[in-house]
Design a protein around this motif. Structure first.
Motif, mmCIF file in Angstrom:
data_model
loop_
_atom_site.group_PDB
_atom_site.id
_atom_site.type_symbol
_atom_site.label_atom_id
_atom_site.label_comp_id
_atom_site.label_asym_id
_atom_site.label_seq_id
_atom_site.Cartn_x
_atom_site.Cartn_y
_atom_site.Cartn_z
ATOM 1 N N ARG A 1 -21.952 67.880 -4.551
ATOM 2 C CA ARG A 1 -23.089 67.484 -5.518
ATOM 3 C C ARG A 1 -23.914 68.279 -6.197
ATOM 4 N N SER A 2 -24.329 69.381 -5.389
ATOM 5 C CA SER A 2 -25.124 70.514 -6.185
ATOM 6 C C SER A 2 -24.433 71.084 -7.200
ATOM 7 N N VAL A 3 -23.136 71.333 -6.963
ATOM 8 C CA VAL A 3 -22.379 72.093 -8.026
ATOM 9 C C VAL A 3 -21.832 71.249 -9.218
ATOM 10 N N THR A 4 -21.982 70.023 -9.103
ATOM 11 C CA THR A 4 -21.588 68.973 -9.890
ATOM 12 C C THR A 4 -22.527 68.580 -10.891
ATOM 13 N N LEU A 5 -24.037 68.759 -10.569
ATOM 14 C CA LEU A 5 -25.152 68.500 -11.322
ATOM 15 C C LEU A 5 -25.240 69.317 -12.726
ATOM 16 N N PRO A 6 -25.881 68.677 -13.814
ATOM 17 C CA PRO A 6 -26.018 69.389 -14.835
ATOM 18 C C PRO A 6 -26.693 70.653 -14.656
ATOM 19 N N HIS A 7 -26.485 71.449 -15.531
ATOM 20 C CA HIS A 7 -26.882 73.150 -15.239
ATOM 21 C C HIS A 7 -26.863 73.702 -14.069
ATOM 22 N N ALA A 8 -26.100 73.118 -13.308
ATOM 23 C CA ALA A 8 -25.709 73.791 -11.979
ATOM 24 C C ALA A 8 -25.254 75.511 -11.915
ATOM 25 N N GLU A 9 -24.745 75.700 -13.363
ATOM 26 C CA GLU A 9 -24.460 77.145 -13.392
ATOM 27 C C GLU A 9 -25.774 77.979 -13.339
ATOM 28 N N GLU A 10 -26.732 77.642 -13.561
ATOM 29 C CA GLU A 10 -28.246 78.264 -13.657
ATOM 30 C C GLU A 10 -28.719 78.518 -12.387
ATOM 31 N N GLY A 11 -28.408 77.813 -11.426
ATOM 32 C CA GLY A 11 -28.743 77.688 -10.089
ATOM 33 C C GLY A 11 -27.718 78.608 -9.340
ATOM 34 N N LEU A 12 -26.410 78.688 -9.692
ATOM 35 C CA LEU A 12 -25.514 79.684 -9.031
ATOM 36 C C LEU A 12 -25.945 81.143 -9.674
ATOM 37 N N LYS A 13 -26.177 81.245 -10.798
ATOM 38 C CA LYS A 13 -26.676 82.567 -11.547
ATOM 39 C C LYS A 13 -27.891 83.004 -10.617
ATOM 40 N N TYR A 14 -28.755 82.196 -10.530
ATOM 41 C CA TYR A 14 -30.122 82.630 -9.933
ATOM 42 C C TYR A 14 -29.849 83.014 -8.446
#
Length: 340
Positions: free
Chosen positions: A192-205
Motif C-alpha cells: 500500500r505504501s509504495v502504491t500511494l501517490p508520490h511514494a517515490e518521494e518517500g523512497l528517495k527520502y
C-alpha cells in the motif's frame, strides 16, 4: 516438591520471541524516519556495520551469559563478579522504563484500531456528523486521557494474560500466531505504501543520501557523530541489547543451541578467527563505537544552537574520559596476581 523451571519448547519459539522483541514501532516507524533524516543509504551501511561488529558480539555474549549461569540478569552479572551486580539491576530497570511508555503506545494502537474499525463497521462520521480521518482521530485521542488510560490498562491486561501462560504455552504460542499476522500485515502495508501517490518521494527520502536536506525535510546534513549516535541507539533498541532480555532468554532456554558463536563462547572451543574477531570487537571496536554513540546522544540531548559550541567538546571529553576509564579498569582486571 521440585519446582521445574519453564523453558522454550523449541529453537523456533526462542527465535520468534527474539524477533518479536526486536520488531516493533521503533523499527516499523522509527527506522525509516531515522534512516532518511540521517543520510539515507549511508545510515543503513553504518547500521549494518554496527550490528555486525558491535550488536552481534554483545548479543552473543549476553546469550552465553544467560546460558552459562542459568540465573536471572542480576544473578548472571553477579556470577561474573560481585562488582558487576549493579549492571544486572540496570538490566531490570531498562525494560521497566521501556514498558512504561510502550504500554501507552500499545493502548494508542488498540484505541486507534477500535475507532477505525467502528468507522468502517458503523459509519461513525454519519452518526456524529463529523469527519473521522487519521489526524482528527489521533488528536481526539490525545485530548481524551481517560480513554487512553482505559486502553493502556487493556493492553497491560492482555500482556499479563500472555505472560501468565508461561514460556512455551504463553509467550511462545502467542509469538507463533502474532508474528505470522504481523508479517502478513507488513506485506500489505508495504504494498500500500509504495502504491500511494508520490511514494517515490518517500523512497528517495529514505534511501538517497542528502535528499532530506535537499528537499527541505531537515535543515542541515548530520555529522558523522550524529549518524553514529542515531544508528547505535537504534541498533541497541532493535536487538534488545543491554537490557537483560537476551540474558533472560537463554536463562530459561539454556539447553538450546541457537548459534555457532554461542556454542563457541559457551564451550570454550574457540577457533583462531573467532578468538581474534571477538577480542578485537570486545576490547576495541565496541568501546570506541559506544564512546562516539554516547557523545552523540549527549549532544543531541543537551545541545541547542546557542550552547552547541560549548556542549559539543564537553560531551566529547566526557566520552573520552569514560573510554579511558574502561580501558584502565579492563587492563587492571586482566592482570594476573603475582605468584608467591
Amino acid at each position: 516438591m521440585e519446582n521445574k523451571r519453564a523453558s522454550w519448547g523449541s529453537n523456533l519459539g526462542f527465535m520468534l520471541a527474539a524477533i518479536g522483541s526486536a520488531v516493533g514501532l521503533g523499527n516499523i516507524w522509527g527506522f525509516p524516519y531515522k534512516m532518511g533524516r540521517s543520510g539515507g543509504f549511508t545510515f543503513l551501511l553504518v547500521y549494518i556495520l554496527l550490528a555486525v561488529f558491535v550488536g552481534m558480539v554483545i548479543m552473543s555474549s549476553e546469550l552465553a551469559l544467560g546460558r552459562r549461569t542459568r540465573t536471572g540478569v542480576v544473578g548472571a552479572y553477579r556470577a561474573v563478579s560481585k562488582k558487576f551486580k549493579w549492571v544486572g539491576w540496570l538490566g531490570i530497570l531498562s525494560p521497566f522504563l521501556i514498558m512504561s511508555f510502550y504500554a501507552v503506545l500499545g493502548g494508542y494502537c488498540f484505541q486507534y484500531m477500535s475507532l477505525n474499525m467502528a468507522e468502517l463497521s458503523f459509519g461513525l462520521s454519519s452518526i456524529f456528523g463529523a469527519s473521522i480521518d487519521g489526524s482528527t482521530t489521533f488528536g481526539s485521542m490525545l485530548s481524551n486521557p481517560f480513554g487512553s488510560a482505559v486502553f493502556t490498562l487493556l493492553f497491560l491486561g492482555i500482556c499479563m494474560v500472555i505472560v501468565k501462560g508461561g514460556i512455551a504455552e504463553g509467550i511462545e504460542k502467542f509469538n507463533k500466531i502474532g508474528l505470522s499476522a504481523l508479517f502478513g500485515m507488513l506485506i500489505i502495508v508495504i504494498i500500500r505504501s509504495v502504491t500511494l501517490p508520490h511514494a517515490e518521494e518517500g523512497l528517495k527520502y529514505m534511501f538517497v543520501p542528502g535528499y532530506a536536506v535537499k528537499a527541505g525535510f531537515t535543515d542541515e546534513t548530520p555529522s558523522l557523530i550524529s549518524v553514529l549516535a542515531t544508528a547505535g541507539g537504534q541498533m541497541f533498541f532493535s536487538l534488545s541489547l543491554a537490557m537483560g532480555t537476551m540474558v533472560m532468554a537463554l536463562m530459561v532456554g539454556w539447553e538450546l543451541k541457537p548459534a555457532l558463536l554461542l556454542d563457541e563462547i559457551h564451550n570454550g572451543e574457540h577457533s583462531a578467527f573467532f578468538s581474534a574477531f571477538y577480542t578485537v570487537c570486545i576490547k576495541f571496536i565496541c568501546p570506541v563505537v559506544m564512546a562516539f554513540v554516547l557523545a552523540g546522544q549527549l549532544i543531541d540531548f543537551f545541545a541547542c544552537p546557542q550552547t552547541k559550541g560549548f556542549i559539543q567538546p564537553l560531551c566529547y571529553g566526557v566520552s573520552a574520559a569514560l573510554l579511558a576509564i574502561f580501558w584502565i579498569v579492563a587492563a587492571a582486571g586482566n592482570k594476573k596476581p603475582a605468584k608467591a
